[in-house]
Design a protein around this motif. Structure first.
Motif, PDB file in Angstrom:
ATOM      1  N   HIS A  58       0.835  -1.213   0.000  1.00  0.00           N
ATOM      2  CA  HIS A  58       0.000   0.000   0.000  1.00  0.00           C
ATOM      3  C   HIS A  58       0.867   1.259   0.000  1.00  0.00           C
ATOM      4  O   HIS A  58       0.583   2.214  -0.726  1.00  0.00           O
ATOM      5  N   ALA A  59       1.943   1.254   0.813  1.00  0.00           N
ATOM      6  CA  ALA A  59       2.830   2.433   0.911  1.00  0.00           C
ATOM      7  C   ALA A  59       3.501   2.718  -0.430  1.00  0.00           C
ATOM      8  O   ALA A  59       3.623   3.877  -0.843  1.00  0.00           O
ATOM      9  N   LEU A  60       3.924   1.656  -1.139  1.00  0.00           N
ATOM     10  CA  LEU A  60       4.555   1.835  -2.459  1.00  0.00           C
ATOM     11  C   LEU A  60       3.531   2.344  -3.482  1.00  0.00           C
ATOM     12  O   LEU A  60       3.848   3.182  -4.332  1.00  0.00           O
ATOM     13  N   MET A  61       2.299   1.849  -3.380  1.00  0.00           N
ATOM     14  CA  MET A  61       1.247   2.268  -4.311  1.00  0.00           C
ATOM     15  C   MET A  61       0.889   3.740  -4.120  1.00  0.00           C
ATOM     16  O   MET A  61       0.712   4.480  -5.093  1.00  0.00           O
ATOM     17  N   VAL A  62       0.824   4.162  -2.868  1.00  0.00           N
ATOM     18  CA  VAL A  62       0.500   5.556  -2.564  1.00  0.00           C
ATOM     19  C   VAL A  62       1.528   6.501  -3.186  1.00  0.00           C
ATOM     20  O   VAL A  62       1.193   7.576  -3.694  1.00  0.00           O
ATOM     21  N   LYS A  63       2.788   6.075  -3.182  1.00  0.00           N
ATOM     22  CA  LYS A  63       3.864   6.920  -3.735  1.00  0.00           C
ATOM     23  C   LYS A  63       4.032   6.761  -5.247  1.00  0.00           C
ATOM     24  O   LYS A  63       5.004   7.257  -5.820  1.00  0.00           O
ATOM     25  N   LYS A  64       3.103   6.030  -5.897  1.00  0.00           N
ATOM     26  CA  LYS A  64       3.147   5.846  -7.358  1.00  0.00           C
ATOM     27  C   LYS A  64       4.483   5.262  -7.833  1.00  0.00           C
ATOM     28  O   LYS A  64       5.036   5.649  -8.864  1.00  0.00           O
ATOM     29  N   ILE A  65       5.014   4.337  -7.040  1.00  0.00           N
ATOM     30  CA  ILE A  65       6.297   3.703  -7.359  1.00  0.00           C
ATOM     31  C   ILE A  65       6.105   2.682  -8.485  1.00  0.00           C
ATOM     32  O   ILE A  65       5.056   2.034  -8.582  1.00  0.00           O
ATOM     33  N   THR A  66       7.128   2.519  -9.332  1.00  0.00           N
ATOM     34  CA  THR A  66       7.191   1.377 -10.257  1.00  0.00           C
ATOM     35  C   THR A  66       8.208   0.412  -9.669  1.00  0.00           C
ATOM     36  O   THR A  66       9.385   0.763  -9.521  1.00  0.00           O
ATOM     37  N   ALA A  67       7.751  -0.775  -9.258  1.00  0.00           N
ATOM     38  CA  ALA A  67       8.618  -1.702  -8.518  1.00  0.00           C
ATOM     39  C   ALA A  67       8.830  -2.998  -9.297  1.00  0.00           C
ATOM     40  O   ALA A  67       7.881  -3.588  -9.819  1.00  0.00           O
TER      41      ALA A  67
ATOM     42  N   ALA B 237       8.884  -9.037 -14.184  1.00  0.00           N
ATOM     43  CA  ALA B 237       9.347  -8.690 -12.830  1.00  0.00           C
ATOM     44  C   ALA B 237       8.571  -7.528 -12.212  1.00  0.00           C
ATOM     45  O   ALA B 237       8.692  -7.261 -11.020  1.00  0.00           O
ATOM     46  N   VAL B 238       7.773  -6.833 -13.014  1.00  0.00           N
ATOM     47  CA  VAL B 238       7.055  -5.654 -12.506  1.00  0.00           C
ATOM     48  C   VAL B 238       5.881  -6.114 -11.636  1.00  0.00           C
ATOM     49  O   VAL B 238       5.051  -6.905 -12.078  1.00  0.00           O
ATOM     50  N   TYR B 239       5.836  -5.639 -10.399  1.00  0.00           N
ATOM     51  CA  TYR B 239       4.667  -5.979  -9.569  1.00  0.00           C
ATOM     52  C   TYR B 239       3.854  -4.746  -9.183  1.00  0.00           C
ATOM     53  O   TYR B 239       2.694  -4.843  -8.795  1.00  0.00           O
ATOM     54  N   ILE B 240       4.443  -3.557  -9.299  1.00  0.00           N
ATOM     55  CA  ILE B 240       3.676  -2.312  -9.181  1.00  0.00           C
ATOM     56  C   ILE B 240       4.121  -1.407 -10.326  1.00  0.00           C
ATOM     57  O   ILE B 240       5.323  -1.232 -10.551  1.00  0.00           O
ATOM     58  N   TYR B 241       3.158  -0.869 -11.073  1.00  0.00           N
ATOM     59  CA  TYR B 241       3.494   0.034 -12.181  1.00  0.00           C
ATOM     60  C   TYR B 241       2.816   1.381 -11.940  1.00  0.00           C
ATOM     61  O   TYR B 241       1.591   1.465 -11.926  1.00  0.00           O
ATOM     62  N   GLN B 242       3.631   2.403 -11.702  1.00  0.00           N
ATOM     63  CA  GLN B 242       3.136   3.759 -11.429  1.00  0.00           C
ATOM     64  C   GLN B 242       2.002   3.755 -10.399  1.00  0.00           C
ATOM     65  O   GLN B 242       0.964   4.387 -10.569  1.00  0.00           O
TER      66      GLN B 242
END
Length: 408
Positions: free
Chosen positions: A138-147, A376-381
């Protein structure tokens, strides 16, 4: 939206992705300058670092900036001077490193590290599904991270490239660890792992015929040990035979045969893995109690729960314990024992990816063109794209192909 319409969109996206790149990229993206940050690892006994000084030199010579937190490479025996001489900027404030556009590290980010990250950053690290928490996602999603996660990176041959490299290291190293604990120095049985003329070789049982099992078998055979490999999959056993070239004892998991092998061997290596979830625990405590005194168990699968009922997680400071007079070595992070070798293996994978991000004009184009990186992408923007994580934490998941098409 109904699943039928959703899958239709997904098919359209996949067709778009199969078109020639020339028709999609009317104007070739100009090269991007990257701003890469390498923080010092804070996770317990993580000694690896993602890039070596020579890889930093390669990136700097290609016009990119690399920020390295002081002592980030120390545990792998790379000094700050080694990095600064190759063009890295050494910084002493952790927050300064997290100002970079791309953060590359080994362990997953802690809540404190996520707090320091800036919106829209790219994160390349491990995911470690076993210890993953919903709050971090959730914290990574809030910051619009691409992980991107190391574990899911695939190469041109569709092999999980980081997993394969670390498995090769762990397989070979597990036998060298066994050799140590068989010796008198570590209060072992006083056996030499191989054996010499007129003296029978030590017996090693390996559970699992994957990459770890294969490299453990290779190393043990080359040292002169007698090796037996067990795996439920006849395909994996056949592949191991072919890859090693030697005729080695292989067997599917037959309880009576396995029990006899375990109770008479000097070393047992647990290397059975599960695709998701817990590794199969196939050796009971009763069987361990019948093993020879001072024999050695190396449970490589301990990060997934272990193959032996008696296994408990240990660490590099206190790596072993005895149970039923059997020495148990159950350190989950064996690759950190040989951190420099592991770092060389990792840098060979990450440096080309970072160069590609620059050459292709950004992460979006790289994901678009290379399915192995896309995997490998699990969160995109800020949007979750990994369905396993979505199902586990009940977080809505988006189709990555559709997201990339819609952002182009």
């Amino acid at each position: 939206m109904s699943s039928g319409i959703y899958s239709g969109f997904s098919d359209i996206a996949k067709q778009a992705m199969m078109q020639p790149q020339e028709s999609l990229l009317e104007v070739k993206s100009k090269k991007n300058k990257l701003y890469i940050g390498i923080p010092k690892e804070v996770s317990f006994q993580e000694n690896r670092v993602p890039l070596t000084p020579l890889s930093v030199a390669l990136l700097v010579n290609n016009g990119h900036d690399v920020l390295l937190e002081s002592h980030a490479g120390q545990a792998a025996n790379f000094s700050d001077k080694d990095y600064s001489e190759q063009g890295a900027q050494i910084v002493y404030d952790t927050k300064k490193v997290y100002e970079a556009d791309i953060i590359i590290k080994i362990a997953p980010p802690t809540p404190h590290e996520i707090e320091m990250m800036k919106p829209g950053q790219i994160l390349i690290s491990t995911l470690q599904m076993a210890t993953l928490k919903a709050e971090s996602i959730h914290a990574l999603m809030v910051k619009k991270i691409t992980a991107l996660s190391f574990e899911h990176l695939r190469d041109e041959g569709n092999i999980l490239t980081v997993v394969r490299a670390m498995s090769e290291i762990v397989g070979a190293t597990s036998i060298l660890i066994a050799a140590e604990y068989l010796s008198n120095v570590f209060e072992g049985k006083g056996l030499m792992l191989g054996g010499i003329t007129g003296v029978p070789p030590t017996e090693i049982v390996i559970l699992g015929a994957g990459t770890v099992g294969e490299y453990a078998a290779r190393t043990a055979i080359s040292l002169g040990a007698e090796v037996k490999v067990f795996d439920p999959s006849i395909y994996k056993l056949r592949r191991l035979q072919n890859n090693i070239g030697n005729r080695v004892f292989t067997s599917v998991v037959q309880p009576i045969v396995l029990e006899k092998a375990i109770t008479t061997c000097d070393v047992a290596i647990g290397a059975l893995r599960a695709e998701d979830g817990r590794s199969p625990c196939i050796i009971s405590e009763a069987t361990v109690s019948r093993m020879k005194r001072d024999s050695v168990i190396i449970d490589v699968s301990i990060d997934q729960g272990g193959c032996f009922e008696t296994s408990e997680v240990t660490n590099h400071t206190h790596p072993v314990f005895r149970k039923h007079d059997v020495i148990h070595y159950c350190v989950p992070n064996i690759a950190s024992r040989v951190a420099r070798t592991a770092t060389y293996a990792l840098t060979n994978i990450f440096a080309p990816i970072l160069l590609d991000i620059g050459d292709m004009g950004g992460i979006k184009n790289l994901i678009w063109q290379k399915s192995g990186v896309r995997n490998a992408v699990y969160i995109y923007q800020g949007q979750l794209t990994n369905k396993h994580i979505g199902e586990r934490f009940s977080i809505p998941c988006k189709d990555l192909d559709l997201l990339i098409v819609s952002h182009r």
